[in-house]
Design an enzyme around this catalytic site. Structure first.
Site, short mmCIF file in Angstrom:
data_model
loop_
_atom_site.label_atom_id
_atom_site.label_comp_id
_atom_site.label_asym_id
_atom_site.label_seq_id
_atom_site.Cartn_x
_atom_site.Cartn_y
_atom_site.Cartn_z
N ASP A 178 14.85 31.19 -38.21
CA ASP A 178 15.36 31.79 -36.97
C ASP A 178 14.52 32.98 -36.52
OD1 ASP A 178 17.36 29.97 -36.86
OD2 ASP A 178 19.01 31.34 -37.30
N ASP B 197 -3.06 20.82 7.47
CA ASP B 197 -2.85 20.49 6.06
C ASP B 197 -1.37 20.42 5.73
OD1 ASP B 197 -5.52 20.28 5.39
OD2 ASP B 197 -5.72 22.42 5.03
N GLY C 105 -1.53 14.42 -6.14
CA GLY C 105 -0.78 13.17 -6.18
C GLY C 105 -1.46 12.09 -5.35
N MET C 106 -1.98 12.46 -4.16
CA MET C 106 -2.66 11.50 -3.31
C MET C 106 -3.97 11.04 -3.95
SD MET C 106 -1.96 12.73 0.61
CE MET C 106 -2.15 14.49 0.40
#
Length: 508
Positions: free
Chosen positions: A36, A294, A429-430
């Protein structure tokens, strides 16, 4: 308590230790078994602090279990009192050591007789609250302790400062970009001609907490830590507080207007309209970007947002109102702050998700299939599995969230960082989509060993039905591996036999 390999919020003692280690000359004693006591390593690695983390573990071992903990805990408290001469020692158990049901308050009372330092036991239920709730409560407890002590000693000065002033409450160690945010907040208040009275707990001395009532108002940048302290000061001294996180242009404008309103209550008239106009035009590029071609290309794109309540709510507003991105759903793991979160986002997203279970979040992402994700490090991993780009906007923290370069999320400079984050997330992503369509090298496994992509894979209805039964967070990987297997076999139609064969050969 919950057994899990991933948690959005750590156990309660981590929240207490984050607060204690943020103050100057405060030492924490952690009553815990081995395993811990990882806080010191975690903080040293992430914060890149040149000083040692002021936390000592009083280890619960077999000898302690046989004889009891009192002697060892009191010894560790008195030893640290002599070695480092702290102003305050905070004793905290962990979830594990709390099982022993020991009277730790009695340990504190006994140790107080032999020490020069103030000693308190963290007033936290380790079974019922998480890291964020514990940090909020611990900060309030320490502030209340020294305020009441100043009242008893008759040293409390409630005289307000001559100039408008503010206390910034809730800047902790291990916060998400919090050190950079603090620089931006200082700049913001300087621009507004408001002096900073106290910043707590970051680099603050506990004996200066008695100066908190001198400020005109309190500011809580993150609701997760500091809200209880602001409410305590409001109750005790009638001090107003602002809890609007200045993240994004909308929230910054609302924040500045709230400051203007508070000052008006003190008969101090300020007009910040020209300031806001200049900042929007010359400092923050987000206003210009939202009108650019954009940003217009993002119209119709979809996203989901998940994180702590403060950052997730602010990010949802930015995407909806400033970037014109459709937010399919917005969520938070702060289940204790549901009412506020829902009131902030219910009109600007299609669904709201309140959960601290990462599996539910992953399944929700797979079901809704957004163009981009804005979440925590866990959502970043989910996005990798689903081939969905992700921008990290909230804790839990990772080494990537402690950049050496200046990257605030708050203030006007923060709007530039967020605009870049949003745009880059979608454009990446594109790029993935184009690489997948035309072929190319990327982190995504290609289906063939050539750069051409002139083959088309056809799935039979039965195979598609079988694919739909696979959990969403691994479905994409199974689909790609099966297609790659079929192409290597010179087979371009996938039926159940191919699926089962691929599963047997690849373990997919």
């Amino acid at each position: 308590m919950k057994l899990a390999y991933w948690m959005y919020s750590g156990p309660a003692h981590i929240g207490t230790l984050r607060v204690a280690s943020s103050f100057k000359n405060v030492h924490a004693i952690m009553h815990a078994p081995l395993g811990d006591d990882y806080f010191n390593v975690m903080r040293s690695m992430l914060e890149r602090d040149r000083n040692f983390t002021p936390v000592t573990a009083s280890i619960v071992d077999r000898h302690v279990l046989a004889r009891g903990s009192q002697e060892k805990v009191i010894y560790n408290i008195t030893r640290k009192d002599q070695e480092v001469n702290p102003d305050l020692v905070v004793l905290t158990p962990t979830c594990t050591s709390s099982i022993l049901q020991e009277d730790l308050q009695n340990f504190v009372s006994r140790a107080s007789i032999e020490t020069n330092s103030d000693i308190i036991l963290a007033d936290v239920n380790h079974y019922r609250v998480n890291e964020l709730q514990a940090s909020d409560r611990t900060l309030e407890q320490i502030v209340a302790f020294y305020i009441k002590k100043a009242i008893q000693d008759k040293t409390l000065d409630e005289t307000k400062t001559k100039k408008p002033s503010v206390n910034i409450i809730g800047i902790l160690s291990l916060g998400f970009h919090s050190q950079h945010d603090l620089i931006e907040l200082k700049r913001l208040f300087q621009d507004l001609d408001i002096q900073i009275n106290q910043i707590i707990p970051e680099n603050a001395y506990v004996h200066n907490l008695q100066l908190l009532p001198k400020a005109w108002f309190n500011f809580v940048p993150y609701r997760e830590s500091g809200l209880l302290t602001a409410q305590f000061l409001e109750k005790e001294f009638n001090m107003p507080f602002i809890d609007i996180i200045p993240m994004g242009l909308m929230n910054i404008n609302n924040f500045v207007q709230s400051v203007q309103s508070v000052l008006r209550n003190y008969n101090c008239e300020r007009n910040y309209e020209m300031y806001l106009q200049n900042q929007n035009q010359y400092v923050s590029q987000a206003a210009w970007f939202s009108r650019s071609i954009d940003c217009q290309n993002l119209t119709g794109k979809t996203a989901i947002v998940f994180g702590d309540a403060s950052h997730a709510a602010a990010m949802t507003k930015i995407l909806h109102a400033e970037m014109h991105v459709k937010v399919l759903w917005s969520g938070t793991y702060c289940t204790h702050d549901v009412t506020w979160f829902k009131s902030e986002v219910q009109d600007i997203c299609s669904e709201i998700l309140i959960t601290d279970d990462h599996n539910i979040v992953a399944d929700m992402i797979a079901r809704t299939d957004p163009n981009a994700i804005f979440g925590t490090q866990m959502e970043r991993h989910v996005g990798k599995r689903l081939n969905i780009p992700c921008g990290v906007i909230s804790s839990p923290v990772h080494i990537q969230n402690f950049p050496i370069s200046y990257k605030p999320f708050l203030g006007f400079e923060g709007t530039n960082q967020i605009a870049d984050l949003v745009y880059n997330s979608f454009t990446l992503g594109m790029e993935d989509h184009l690489l997948d369509l035309f072929g190319g090298h990327d982190t995504i496994d290609v289906l063939t060993d050539t750069l051409s992509s002139n083959t088309e894979i056809i799935w039979s209805p039965q195979a598609l039905q079988e694919l739909s039964r696979i959990p969403g967070f691994i479905r994409g990987k199974v689909k790609r591996n099966t297609e790659k297997f079929a192409i290597n076999k010179k087979t371009y139609k996938i039926d159940l036999d191919i699926m089962y064969e691929a599963k047997e050969k690849l373990g997919t």
